[in-house]
Design an enzyme around this catalytic site. Structure first.
Site, PDB file in Angstrom:
ATOM      1  N   LEU A   1     -41.951  12.391 -44.232  1.00 11.22           N
ATOM      2  CA  LEU A   1     -40.534  12.780 -44.281  1.00 11.22           C
ATOM      3  C   LEU A   1     -40.402  14.297 -44.162  1.00 11.22           C
ATOM      4  O   LEU A   1     -39.556  14.807 -43.421  1.00 11.22           O
ATOM      5  CB  LEU A   1     -39.903  12.291 -45.589  1.00 11.22           C
ATOM      6  CG  LEU A   1     -39.683  10.777 -45.699  1.00 11.22           C
ATOM      7  CD1 LEU A   1     -39.518  10.353 -47.153  1.00 11.22           C
ATOM      8  CD2 LEU A   1     -38.478  10.334 -44.876  1.00 11.22           C
TER       9      LEU A   1
ATOM     10  N   GLU B   1     -16.470  -5.691 -20.961  1.00  8.91           N
ATOM     11  CA  GLU B   1     -15.289  -5.884 -20.118  1.00  8.91           C
ATOM     12  C   GLU B   1     -15.264  -7.301 -19.534  1.00  8.91           C
ATOM     13  O   GLU B   1     -14.221  -7.947 -19.493  1.00  8.91           O
ATOM     14  CB  GLU B   1     -15.289  -4.866 -18.965  1.00  8.91           C
ATOM     15  CG  GLU B   1     -15.223  -3.407 -19.396  1.00  8.91           C
ATOM     16  CD  GLU B   1     -16.611  -2.792 -19.629  1.00  8.91           C
ATOM     17  OE1 GLU B   1     -17.494  -3.477 -20.188  1.00  8.91           O
ATOM     18  OE2 GLU B   1     -16.795  -1.613 -19.285  1.00  8.91           O
TER      19      GLU B   1
ATOM     20  N   CYS C   1     -18.953  -3.143 -13.883  1.00  8.13           N
ATOM     21  CA  CYS C   1     -17.701  -3.541 -14.536  1.00  8.13           C
ATOM     22  C   CYS C   1     -16.494  -2.970 -13.800  1.00  8.13           C
ATOM     23  O   CYS C   1     -15.421  -3.548 -13.820  1.00  8.13           O
ATOM     24  CB  CYS C   1     -17.693  -3.054 -15.980  1.00  8.13           C
ATOM     25  SG  CYS C   1     -18.844  -3.964 -17.009  1.00  8.13           S
TER      26      CYS C   1
ATOM     27  N   SER D   1     -44.740   2.875 -53.953  1.00 10.12           N
ATOM     28  CA  SER D   1     -43.314   3.196 -54.112  1.00 10.12           C
ATOM     29  C   SER D   1     -42.412   1.964 -54.137  1.00 10.12           C
ATOM     30  O   SER D   1     -41.199   2.089 -54.063  1.00 10.12           O
ATOM     31  CB  SER D   1     -42.878   4.099 -52.958  1.00 10.12           C
ATOM     32  OG  SER D   1     -42.854   3.363 -51.765  1.00 10.12           O
TER      33      SER D   1
END
Ligand code: AOF
Ligand code: ZN
Length: 340
Positions: free
Chosen positions: A287, A53, A83, A167
């Site tokens: 994972l 802003e 702000c 990998s």
């Protein structure tokens, strides 16, 4: 799309310019309209510096204007003054807000302050889009954990590494460059013990302009001690989560966690460290831990044309495909988890 939404889209585009530069602050964009013209634009550019802003309004006569802002204006004294006070001082007429600020210091107080000063407020203009843009920030406050992005590349026959856990050469060089860009966008990048040891990645963003993420390795038994492990070098900070030891040597910090609920304890600690997003780069075991516990938000998977004879099988998951791109001979699918 109505005219207000078109302007808010511009605000979102501006906000996105802060990706990788403002975390743990949110991405915020701001557009100022008067007499049907855009008279000011701004976004939050650098962590700790002026808010969107202020950047949009500081050099203009904004009296009687309509302000479009992608996040509720702040009402607190943080690294910068509120702000809301600035908008009131600038005598703006109306503020359109895409999403509430989930930060408990603000969360509705900004809107109330503007209303109390007689400023017209309109809410929820492109709320869904603004929340998606700030998904890391919202996840951090609403779920008290970082936003988790899983990433892997798999061969034509479904492997993510060879039998020696290596990998590097599955995806093409363009896909690998994209991963470096992603690293600049997230607070941290994480791998497991096997990947750190056998694949020995640097986990830096050396192939893209931007900041290096914090490197995280899960090394439960504190078995990674080899001086040749790249993630212990001084290119970036490294956190070693283990169940044995707490210590700090230069840019490396060992953090001890209880073995039971290791992943949950990890996320709690990352929250206290203000890490808002983590790119989980493997390997398969790591994972799978996140997938089995259903602790992931997004998965980015490269499907590649290469074959590998005997290898480590790629994980599998259920999610909605939200992006499908061809990157030369690789296909990138992005999945969103709709169950979290
Ligand atoms: C806004 N506009 O552009 C941003 C906001 O320490 P500070 O002063 O930078 O305040 C940080 C908090 O302010 C942050 O956690 C979030 O709640 C809000 N960020 N607010 O009005 C902005 N970046
Ligand atoms: Zn602010």
């Amino acid at each position: 799309m109505n005219d207000f939404e078109k302007i808010m889209i511009r605000g979102i585009q501006l906000a996105e310019l802060g990706l990788g530069k403002v975390s743990p602050n949110p991405l915020v964009g701001c557009v100022v309209m008067k007499d049907d013209k855009i008279i000011g634009e701004g976004w939050h550019k650098v962590y700790g510096e002026s808010h969107a802003e202020v950047n949009a309004l500081k050099n203009i006569d904004a009296e009687g204007s309509t302000v479009f802002v992608t996040l509720e204006p702040c009402s607190h004294f943080g690294k910068t003054p509120p702000c809301t006070d600035f908008l009131i001082q600038k005598k703006v007429k109306k503020v359109l807000i895409a999403s509430l600020d989930p930060n408990p210091l603000i969360n509705g107080r900004g809107i109330q302050k503007l209303k109390d000063a007689g400023i017209e407020i309109e809410m929820n203009c492109l709320e869904k889009e603004a929340k998606w843009m700030n998904r890391r920030f919202f996840t951090f406050f609403n779920k008290q954990r970082p936003y988790i992005i899983l990433k892997w590349a798999q061969t034509f026959n479904g492997s993510i590494a060879d039998k020696n856990f290596r990998s590097q050469w599955i995806s093409n060089k363009y896909s690998r460059k994209i991963v470096h860009k992603w690293r600049t966008e997230e607070d941290a990048v994480l791998v497991g013990y096997n990947t750190a040891l056998y694949d020995n990645p640097l986990l830096t963003a050396r192939d893209w302009e931007g900041r290096n993420p914090t490197r995280i390795v899960l090394d439960e038994y504190n078995a990674l001690s080899d001086a040749n492990i790249h993630i212990f070098n001084t290119d970036a900070n490294t956190l070693i989560f283990n169940s044995i030891i707490e210590k700090e040597i230069k840019n490396c910090r060992w953090i001890r966690l209880e073995k039971e609920y290791f992943i949950e304890n990890l996320l709690k600690t990352l929250h206290t460290l203000h890490i808002q997003s983590v790119l989980v780069e493997g390997g398969s075991k790591t994972l799978s831990k996140f997938i089995h516990k259903n602790i992931w938000d997004e998965a980015r998977v490269f499907y590649c044309s290469q074959k590998m004879d005997i290898g480590v099988a790629a994980p599998s998951l259920n999610g909605d495909i939200i992006q499908n791109d061809s990157i030369f001979d690789d296909t990138l699918l992005v999945y969103k988890n709709n169950e979290v």
